[in-house]
Write a protein that holds these residues in place. Sequence first.
Motif, short mmCIF file in Angstrom:
data_model
loop_
_atom_site.label_atom_id
_atom_site.label_comp_id
_atom_site.label_asym_id
_atom_site.label_seq_id
_atom_site.Cartn_x
_atom_site.Cartn_y
_atom_site.Cartn_z
N PRO A 41 -5.26 2.04 -3.37
CA PRO A 41 -6.19 2.59 -3.28
C PRO A 41 -7.08 2.89 -3.66
O PRO A 41 -8.59 3.02 -3.21
CB PRO A 41 -5.52 3.52 -1.41
N ILE A 42 -7.38 2.94 -5.10
CA ILE A 42 -8.22 3.54 -5.40
C ILE A 42 -9.44 2.47 -6.45
O ILE A 42 -8.79 1.56 -6.66
CB ILE A 42 -7.39 3.85 -7.28
N ARG A 127 -3.83 7.99 5.56
CA ARG A 127 -4.88 6.81 4.96
C ARG A 127 -6.13 6.97 5.45
O ARG A 127 -7.23 6.54 5.09
CB ARG A 127 -4.31 5.81 4.94
N PRO A 161 -1.22 7.92 -0.53
CA PRO A 161 -3.20 8.98 -0.52
C PRO A 161 -3.17 9.54 0.73
O PRO A 161 -2.79 9.01 1.60
CB PRO A 161 -3.17 7.68 -0.79
N THR A 457 -10.95 11.08 -7.59
CA THR A 457 -10.37 10.15 -7.61
C THR A 457 -10.93 9.50 -7.31
O THR A 457 -11.38 9.73 -5.50
CB THR A 457 -9.26 10.14 -7.64
N PHE A 459 -11.28 6.75 -3.98
CA PHE A 459 -11.18 6.02 -3.51
C PHE A 459 -11.44 4.74 -2.15
O PHE A 459 -13.00 5.36 -2.17
CB PHE A 459 -10.43 7.00 -2.65
#
Length: 561
Positions: A41-42, A127, A161, A457, A459
């Motif tokens: 998911p990054i 998520r 995540p 981060t 996403f």
Amino acid sequence: MKIPPIATAIVMSLLLAVCVGLRGNAHAASAANEPSADPSPIAFGHPLVALVGVLLIDGTGRQAVPDQTVVIGDGRIIAVGDSATTPVPASAHRLDLPGHTVIPGIVGMHNHTHMPGVPLMAYTAPRLYLASGVTTIATAGSADADGEIALAAAVAAGTVPGPRIFPSAPYLTGPGGNAPMFKPSSPEETRAFVSEWAGRGATWIKLYRHVQPEIAAAAIDQAHALGLKVAGHVCSLTFAEAARMGIDSLEHGLLAATDFVEDKRPGDCVSNRASLSGLEMDGDEVAGLIAVLVREKVTLTSTLAIGETHFPHRPQADGRTLAAMSPELIDAYRARQAHLRESHDGPYQPALFSKMLAFEKMFVAAGGRLVAGPDTGRHVLPGFGDQRNLELLVEAGFDVPGAIRIMTANGAEVLGIADQVGTVQPGLQADLVILAGDLVHEPAAIERPTLVFKRGTAFDPAPCSIGCAGGLAGASASRPDRGSPTLPKRQQSLRPAPAPACSQSQAFPPESRQSKMELAAGEAHPATVLPVQNELLSLTAWMPRPTASGTPAMTRLPSMV
């Protein structure tokens, strides 16, 4: 042979339990076990990022500021200021974002990890919350507390995540309450329960409707002694009684309050609908209750998204929600809509909904602290319900910056992490959401996150598959008419690339979706509804794709199941 819905729910719950485990280390290992085909998911891995030219709503309640630059580095916000004067480091990954809004990550304060029939949505819930811009949640009650605590640890470790999770102990109720919930027989048993769950990692105790006064008082006292907080969906207790006991938050606002029921005996849980229908909002009773709540420093949790579902005149599920629901949830939704259409003479009248909105506005005007969460259930889904809350808070009379404060900074204050998240200012953790559009002039832009930053981060709010170990599931042999479309490979960065194909029969962007009011009238959305293996949701979410100028734009992908 048609399988009864309750049997389906039980079987699916058991399947989920096999996948995610039921206790201890098995839970943690299972929660972290994503399907092998699940893409990262990054969005990108740059340690230094500049968001340039955005409309900034900073979470403090101050008015939105146009053409701002936010610089992110090492997980924190480094700089915030006018784009004309805020330098962008040469090494930064620069995103030019005119036409976009930046807000703090949403801090959801009644955000369950379960829905009816599924005690722990260990895969779906984290998520979908994150994809919707929710970066922190307090769950306000758990149907699988061990699993939820393990899930919180897996998210904190980075193996799953999702938002930062403040997990809850099992629900605590009393005689006549829901069968699976804990019903202590004495204050001593209550204190032992609180102590046990504090030791296991719970951060909140949830009092439920039938809890008795002496049990509630013991739970609150023991929780505070151990550093835990207590939320209450109360009925046997009035709001004023719970406030004087020292409860930290009261859930659901006016719709749950039994303070106005005549001759209510202490400890009795009784219907409050008749008392609310005749309630004068400008009368002394309402003002007096609000004064008690403010004086006792009780937080009120707005759950307007689930509250709205009671009212036949109100919008119900929109197209994107129906497209994300399993056949089982679609069937339940249709049955509920049929019931609503037959209940126009019931207690859920427009005047009562207006009172719900007015109560929350009055509470804040009197100095009270309001937070928000969706209370997932029915067709109110993780993340989607948080987004709907914003629209309803604006309908209640809050301006958009004020509503964002309720949904971000206020929640961070309650959780004791306002020095970390909740506002956009240098030095704080970079929990941010980029939205396509001008949120001030179009509150529905809350439904269009293009990137979600958590601790710096980035996403990608793209589709996440469902299933504990099988990756992407194809068409169900038992439901060939509801098979999964072929899913294009997901983009892993914002670099220019062809947009994935996505027909209007498979995708429902907000700007073209069927109106909520049409759906409230009972029209089913022509969505492709997909089979679900374990968690009752087929998950679709938003992903960013670059335009020719390099600015992320919105593309809807087909569901991944």
